[in-house]
Design a protein around this motif. Structure first.
Motif, mmCIF file in Angstrom:
data_model
loop_
_atom_site.group_PDB
_atom_site.id
_atom_site.type_symbol
_atom_site.label_atom_id
_atom_site.label_comp_id
_atom_site.label_asym_id
_atom_site.label_seq_id
_atom_site.Cartn_x
_atom_site.Cartn_y
_atom_site.Cartn_z
ATOM 1 N N ARG A 6 -25.371 3.476 59.382
ATOM 2 C CA ARG A 6 -25.088 4.879 59.132
ATOM 3 C C ARG A 6 -23.851 5.339 59.897
ATOM 4 O O ARG A 6 -23.046 6.124 59.400
ATOM 5 N N LEU A 7 -23.708 4.826 61.114
ATOM 6 C CA LEU A 7 -22.558 5.207 61.921
ATOM 7 C C LEU A 7 -21.260 4.708 61.313
ATOM 8 O O LEU A 7 -20.250 5.415 61.260
ATOM 9 N N GLN A 8 -21.296 3.455 60.838
ATOM 10 C CA GLN A 8 -20.109 2.916 60.173
ATOM 11 C C GLN A 8 -19.763 3.725 58.925
ATOM 12 O O GLN A 8 -18.586 4.005 58.658
ATOM 13 N N GLN A 9 -20.795 4.099 58.206
ATOM 14 C CA GLN A 9 -20.577 4.913 57.003
ATOM 15 C C GLN A 9 -19.953 6.257 57.375
ATOM 16 O O GLN A 9 -19.041 6.738 56.701
ATOM 17 N N PHE A 10 -20.450 6.846 58.464
ATOM 18 C CA PHE A 10 -19.937 8.128 58.916
ATOM 19 C C PHE A 10 -18.475 8.008 59.346
ATOM 20 O O PHE A 10 -17.632 8.839 59.002
ATOM 21 N N GLN A 11 -18.168 6.907 60.070
ATOM 22 C CA GLN A 11 -16.793 6.699 60.515
ATOM 23 C C GLN A 11 -15.844 6.474 59.348
ATOM 24 O O GLN A 11 -14.716 6.977 59.329
ATOM 25 N N LYS A 12 -16.317 5.726 58.384
ATOM 26 C CA LYS A 12 -15.492 5.480 57.193
ATOM 27 C C LYS A 12 -15.208 6.795 56.477
ATOM 28 O O LYS A 12 -14.080 7.054 56.036
ATOM 29 N N MET A 13 -16.242 7.627 56.370
ATOM 30 C CA MET A 13 -16.070 8.922 55.713
ATOM 31 C C MET A 13 -15.084 9.792 56.479
ATOM 32 O O MET A 13 -14.241 10.469 55.890
ATOM 33 N N GLN A 14 -15.171 9.773 57.819
ATOM 34 C CA GLN A 14 -14.229 10.541 58.629
ATOM 35 C C GLN A 14 -12.802 10.053 58.444
ATOM 36 O O GLN A 14 -11.860 10.841 58.357
ATOM 37 N N GLN A 15 -12.639 8.725 58.375
ATOM 38 C CA GLN A 15 -11.299 8.165 58.176
ATOM 39 C C GLN A 15 -10.702 8.606 56.843
ATOM 40 O O GLN A 15 -9.522 8.957 56.754
ATOM 41 N N VAL A 16 -11.544 8.611 55.821
ATOM 42 C CA VAL A 16 -11.076 9.056 54.501
ATOM 43 C C VAL A 16 -10.623 10.510 54.564
ATOM 44 O O VAL A 16 -9.565 10.875 54.040
ATOM 45 N N HIS A 17 -11.399 11.343 55.237
ATOM 46 C CA HIS A 17 -11.049 12.759 55.320
ATOM 47 C C HIS A 17 -9.843 12.991 56.225
ATOM 48 O O HIS A 17 -9.039 13.890 55.946
ATOM 49 N N ARG A 18 -9.722 12.177 57.288
ATOM 50 C CA ARG A 18 -8.523 12.314 58.140
ATOM 51 C C ARG A 18 -7.284 11.945 57.340
ATOM 52 O O ARG A 18 -6.245 12.609 57.427
ATOM 53 N N ALA A 19 -7.384 10.875 56.563
ATOM 54 C CA ALA A 19 -6.253 10.456 55.743
ATOM 55 C C ALA A 19 -5.894 11.536 54.735
ATOM 56 O O ALA A 19 -4.715 11.831 54.493
ATOM 57 N N ASN A 20 -6.923 12.167 54.170
ATOM 58 C CA ASN A 20 -6.679 13.258 53.217
ATOM 59 C C ASN A 20 -6.018 14.432 53.908
ATOM 60 O O ASN A 20 -5.094 15.054 53.364
ATOM 61 N N ALA A 21 -6.475 14.737 55.139
ATOM 62 C CA ALA A 21 -5.881 15.849 55.884
ATOM 63 C C ALA A 21 -4.413 15.571 56.207
ATOM 64 O O ALA A 21 -3.564 16.460 56.085
ATOM 65 N N LYS A 22 -4.113 14.295 56.631
ATOM 66 C CA LYS A 22 -2.719 13.935 56.922
ATOM 67 C C LYS A 22 -1.870 14.042 55.666
ATOM 68 O O LYS A 22 -0.730 14.511 55.705
ATOM 69 N N SER A 23 -2.429 13.580 54.554
ATOM 70 C CA SER A 23 -1.701 13.640 53.295
ATOM 71 C C SER A 23 -1.383 15.076 52.914
ATOM 72 O O SER A 23 -0.275 15.397 52.489
#
Length: 622
Positions: free
Chosen positions: A565-582
């Protein structure tokens, strides 16, 4: 004809057609005497000849005075016959009835007078002509001549007396005649009809109540008449019938219920009030007879709950509660689908009170007949989902209760949340105004853990990352520090030894420390984050001082792979961080392009200014 001329002197026949009433009257008295002698002698053949002479030569004559004389002569002949008159009525009455439609008002007046005298003689034997007489009286009650109306009223009273004392009157033959005329708008005819209904209902041997469905609609129609007297007469008749219904062991509630349902929506306030009062009594008295009509009755009641007249609202609410408390099974004629259709239709009502009661009905049906309701779910689910956007908070809360009841089934639960998210995504105002209310209420009704787990599962697949970020305030805790501060403020208010305090404190310890400073978490590897997350969880569980709370937390953890679950949460955060940077990069690029577009324009303006200034310098030099 020759025999009749030899029987009645020429002078009598001449006076019978005279323009003076007194001469016609005296001639009629002589005719009476002649007929009386013939009756005593038993010479009915000559009597028939006299009647034929009076009919053919006088009542059907083109001369008005002849017609007047013929009518008074027929009445005189009847008086002369006395007890023998019955066997000659087939000859006497039809020409008199024909004269009721005469163009001359005086002829119509004498026709009333003649029939009055005939009726006084024959009494009960007169009944065989009742339908034709009633039809004639109905027309004469609205006659344009006041004298004719007055004469008709006298005749009408006599006919009523005869009918009430007769055992030959046929109510079965009369009712179709009455029903045909009940929707006539003429006020005189209406008074005439109500008068007959009242009189016949007062006769013990005549069962008017059994035929009430045939003329009930007409009586209700009269409640909106412009004449106060007619309204009062109709209301009095209806009140009497309602009392009879309460005391009668056998009543046809079904047919009358159909009429009342239609009248409950009448534009006239008095008609609506009377209709809903009758429906109220029917629901109390009708029992099983009314079960097949429940949907129609409900359709009449729900709008009345929002009526502008307080008296109607009170009765409608009482009726609604009475109807909802009745226990009936679908196998007994209780149509769940029909009632659901009515409730669905009124969910679109412009009146809040009606929409609320429609939802109460759906809730009641779900509670009592859940299986049957779910069979019709596809027919109502779209309307129920749209109702979540209702302008009334009370309606929305009730809709959520209905949804929660339906969502006890897993499939319906997921469909509900999917639809909610879709609506939130399409309608930002719904999310802003009602989002928190809807989610909170669903959590209360279905359990917060269940709701949030399903929401998170659905949002994992959401491709619109901006919307997903809005729906989840914790994917970017640095941007929403006030949420965390509010939670800590709540923590400070809770008693330290309470289970709520310890659970909330445990959860808050899992929030990264940079959430309050706004600093980005840099160079975080999955391993360190995993270790950090687990340590937070461990420290949270070990820091609890209450053994019971620790056990509860451990039970909640059972069967959950936290590392995954933690890995899933981190992956989701990375996706959203990338979207925010974009998104940030796009904004920077947009600003740069805007500046680049403005610079050439500024250069052109400066160049233009230089060009305009240059000639001036040249001129000064010259």
């Amino acid at each position: 004809m020759a025999d009749a001329l030899s029987i009645i002197p020429a002078s009598v026949l001449r006076n019978l057609a005279d323009k003076l009433y007194e001469k016609r009257k005296n001639a009629a008295l002589e005719v009476e005497g002649i007929v009386k002698q013939l009756a005593v002698a038993g010479d009915h053949e000559k009597i028939t000849a006299v009647i034929n002479l009076l009919t053919e030569e006088f009542t059907y004559s083109p001369q008005a005075n002849h017609r007047k004389g013929g009518l008074i002569g027929l009445a005189a002949a009847t008086v002369g016959l006395t007890s023998e008159a019955a066997q000659h009525l087939e000859q006497i009455v039809p020409p008199v009835l024909h004269s009721f439609s005469d163009q001359d008002s005086r002829v119509r007046y004498y026709a009333c007078e003649a029939l009055y005298n005939i009726a006084k003689v024959v009494r009960g034997d007169f009944i065989v002509f009742f339908n034709q007489i009633f039809d004639a009286l109905c027309k004469l009650s609205a006659d344009s001549d006041a004298n004719v109306q007055s004469a008709a009223h006298l005749l009408d009273r006599l006919v009523k007396d005869i009918v009430t004392e007769s055992d030959q009157f046929s109510i079965e033959e009369f009712i179709p005649l009455l029903r045909e005329r009940m929707n006539v708008l003429n006020p005189y005819v209406r008074q005439f009809l109500v008068g007959w209904i009242t009189v016949l209902d007062s006769v013990p041997d005549i069962d008017m109540l059994g035929f009430l469905p045939d003329f009930l609609d007409g009586l209700f129609n009269m409640l909106s008449d412009s004449s106060h007297e007619i309204r009062q007469q109709a209301d009095s008749a209806l009140t009497e019938f309602l009392q009879e219904i309460k005391n009668s062991p056998s009543v046809d509630y079904g047919r009358m219920a159909e009429i009342l349902v239609q009248r409950a929506g009448a534009p006239d306030e008095f008609t609506r009030q009377t209709s809903i009062t009758w429906i109220n009594e029917f629901v109390k008295l009708g029992g099983d007879q009314l079960v097949p009509y429940y949907a129609d009755i409900l359709g009449a009641i729900l709008p009345c709950i929002s009526d502008k007249e307080e008296k109607i609202i009170v009765v409608a609410r009482e009726t609604n509660e009475e109807l909802r408390s009745f226990k009936a099974a679908p196998g007994e004629g209780f149509d769940v689908g029909a009632i659901l259709a009515v409730a669905k239709r009124h969910l679109s009502s412009e009146w809040e009170a009606t929409r609320i009661e429609a939802l109460h009905w759906i809730s009641a049906l779900l509670e009592k007949h859940r299986g049957e309701v779910l069979l019709f779910l596809s027919d109502i689910v779209d309307t129920l989902l749209k109702a979540l956007s209702d302008s009334s908070d009370e309606v929305v809360l009730l809709v959520l209760e209905v949804h929660a009841c339906i969502a006890k089934d897993t499939v319906h639960f997921r469909n509900l949340l999917v639809f909610l998210l879709q609506n939130f995504q399409k309608d930002n105002s719904l999310l802003e105004k009602r989002g928190a209310l809807i989610i909170r209420r669903l959590c209360v009704l279905l359990g917060a853990q269940t709701v949030y787990r399903e929401l998170s599962t659905i949002l994992q697949k959401e491709t619109d990352l901006d919307f997903a970020s809005i729906m989840v305030q914790l994917l970017e805790p640095g941007r929403y520090t006030w949420l965390l501060k509010a939670l800590y403020g709540l923590l400070m208010l809770l008693p330290q030894q309470s289970a709520a305090f310890k659970i909330l404190r445990t959860r808050l310890k899992t929030v990264p420390s940079y959430s309050f400073t706004g600093e980005e978490h840099r160079n975080t590897s999955p391993e360190t984050s995993n270790s950090s997350g687990l340590n937070h969880a461990d420290s949270g569980s070990h820091s609890t001082q209450d053994g019971l709370v620790t056990q509860n937390v451990e039970k909640m953890c059972n069967g959950i792979n936290f590392a995954s679950r933690l890995q899933q949460f981190q992956k989701m955060q990375q996706v959203h961080r990338a979207n925010a940077k974009s998104q940030a990069q796009l904004r920077i690029t947009s600003v740069t392009l805007t500046k680049d577009v403005q610079r050439p324009e500024e250069n052109r303006e400066q160049s233009s200014m230089s060009d305009t200034n240059q000639p001036a310098k040249s001129l000064r030099k010259s």
